[in-house]
Design an enzyme around this catalytic site. Structure first.
Site, PDB file in Angstrom:
ATOM      1  N   HIS A   1      18.855   9.674  18.149  1.00 11.17           N
ATOM      2  CA  HIS A   1      17.727   9.810  17.222  1.00 11.17           C
ATOM      3  C   HIS A   1      18.136   9.589  15.779  1.00 11.17           C
ATOM      4  CE1 HIS A   1      19.380  13.553  15.814  1.00 11.17           C
ATOM      5  NE2 HIS A   1      18.247  14.010  15.314  1.00 11.17           N
TER       6      HIS A   1
ATOM      7  N   GLY B   1      23.210  11.739  12.971  1.00 16.42           N
ATOM      8  CA  GLY B   1      23.743  13.027  13.397  1.00 16.42           C
ATOM      9  C   GLY B   1      24.665  13.617  12.343  1.00 16.42           C
TER      10      GLY B   1
ATOM     11  N   ASP C   1      11.384  22.370  16.175  1.00 13.46           N
ATOM     12  CA  ASP C   1      10.418  21.437  15.583  1.00 13.46           C
ATOM     13  C   ASP C   1       9.902  20.537  16.696  1.00 13.46           C
ATOM     14  OD1 ASP C   1       8.845  19.916  13.978  1.00 13.46           O
ATOM     15  OD2 ASP C   1      10.435  19.191  12.664  1.00 13.46           O
TER      16      ASP C   1
END
Length: 397
Positions: free
Chosen positions: A326, A329, A74
């Site tokens: 980010h 997780g 992605d």
């Protein structure tokens, strides 16, 4: 941060995760990456987990080479968030209507817009460069050119998996709009095509893992990949921008009397490649499940669909290649989550959130993710927290 030395490695592994808690498969992937001939640095984020070829939650710096699988399929996936002038007191007790309006405006899952979204009709949408962006589609790999119409109709759509649109409230009771998505099917097909092309190249035949195949500088294959990569990253950025504009339109209409205004949108990729310089070297820095956290740069670190998220500001830590995690997780796979949890568990763990609570999203249950607070705590030298957001609406694909 801790260092892990690997026999035969070109660089040590710099870890913001506890090495003892990293699953065996993910640790092996990190060790494999550290042995690549082109690597100049490897930083590992607290949310690290197993991925294709390279782990999710790793920052890989190479000189004269880039690994498509270390970007992820992605391409350009990331986050956008914006603070509104609404407060929690402005929200109705029943948020189901607002959630329905969001789902009507933004197609989810494999959904498409019935016609291309005209950015010119979106309120204050920056349209400069739009025509140039689409003209550069003519230069993408022939294998995906027939996807032009679908790519246009998917522009401004959410997708599925862990992608989401959320309405959130911070600790000061301000209402935020937030979303997570990427380059949709066109980015996935471009990634898969180039991973396959890289695996055919002679210099990749002796690698410990064929999914770590790279393109090297000054070759036609690298030039082709760079074109498609940067185009897909831009697609992802536009995709989020259009969704955010559509989301803002919904909120303006639903709260017309409040005359809602918005601050500047925060946006960041977390699956991408950037050209950056460290220690006098020009490097290609791949962040797969990691955001850029340069000094003063805003970022978004989401948790799961029931735990909330963080707006952060980077501290510019060069040891991490100016990066941070980010998100929370995953701590278990989607299939493991479906075996472990039920819809009743989902209802309990998302209590107070207007969202889907059916078997189709059990794999996204908060219990399948690492605790976001611990992930934030492990990277206090990478980012400072600006705001903590708690979702009250979560739209999943």
């Amino acid at each position: 941060m801790s260092y892990v030395e690997v026999p035969g490695a070109k660089v040590p592994i710099r870890m913001w995760a506890d090495p003892a808690t990293v699953e065996g498969g993910a640790m092996q992937q990190l060790q494999n990456v550290a042995t690549l001939p082109w690597i100049k640095g490897l930083a590992v984020m607290p949310d690290v987990h197993y991925g294709k070829g390279a782990t999710v939650g790793s920052v890989i710096a190479m000189q004269g080479a880039v690994c498509p699988a270390a970007v992820g399929v992605d391409i350009g996936c990331g986050m956008s968030a914006v603070k509104s002038s609404l407060t929690a007191n402005d929200l109705p007790g029943d948020l189901s209507r607002l959630r329905s309006k969001i789902e009507q405006a933004i197609p989810v899952g494999r959904g498409l817009h019935r016609s291309e979204v005209d950015p010119g009709r979106l309120y204050q949408f920056p349209t400069s460069g739009w025509d140039d962006f689409w003209s550069r589609f003519d230069g993408v790999a022939d294998a995906v050119k027939f996807r032009r119409e679908r790519a246009a109709l998917q522009m401004g759509t959410l997708g599925s998996g862990n992608h989401f649109v959320e309405l959130c409230v911070d600790k000061s009771d301000s209402v935020w709009l937030m979303l997570h998505s990427g380059s949709r099917n066109i980015g996935k097909e471009l990634a898969e095509f180039h991973i396959g092309e890289a695996q055919k190249l002679p210099h990749n035949q002796g690698l410990v893992d064929r999914d770590l195949a790279v393109f090297v500088a000054d070759t036609p294959q690298m030039a082709s990949y760079r074109h498609d990569l940067f185009w897909a990253q831009e697609y992802a950025k536009y995709n989020r921008a259009i969704m955010m504009a559509l989301f803002q339109e919904v909120v303006r209409r639903e709260f017309r009397k409040a005359r809602v205004t918005f601050d500047q949108v925060i946006s960041c990729h977390h699956n991408y490649v950037a050209e950056e310089q460290y220690e006098g070297m020009d490097l290609l820095v791949t962040r797969k499940g990691a955001i850029r956290a340069g000094s003063g740069e805003f970022g978004i670190i989401p948790g799961s669909m029931g735990t909330g998220s963080y707006i952060v500001k980077g501290l510019g830590n060069a040891a991490s290649f100016n990066s941070a995690s980010h998100g929370a997780g995953r701590k278990m796979s989607r299939s493991a989550a479906k075996r472990r949890f039920s819809t009743r568990d989902l209802e309990e763990q998302t209590r107070g959130v207007e969202c889907r609570k059916d078997s189709g999203v059990v794999d996204e249950i908060p219990g399948a993710y690492k605790p976001i607070e611990k992930v934030i705590e492990q990277q206090r030298d990478l980012v400072e927290v600006v705001a903590k957001l708690k979702q009250v609406i979560c739209v999943k694909g």
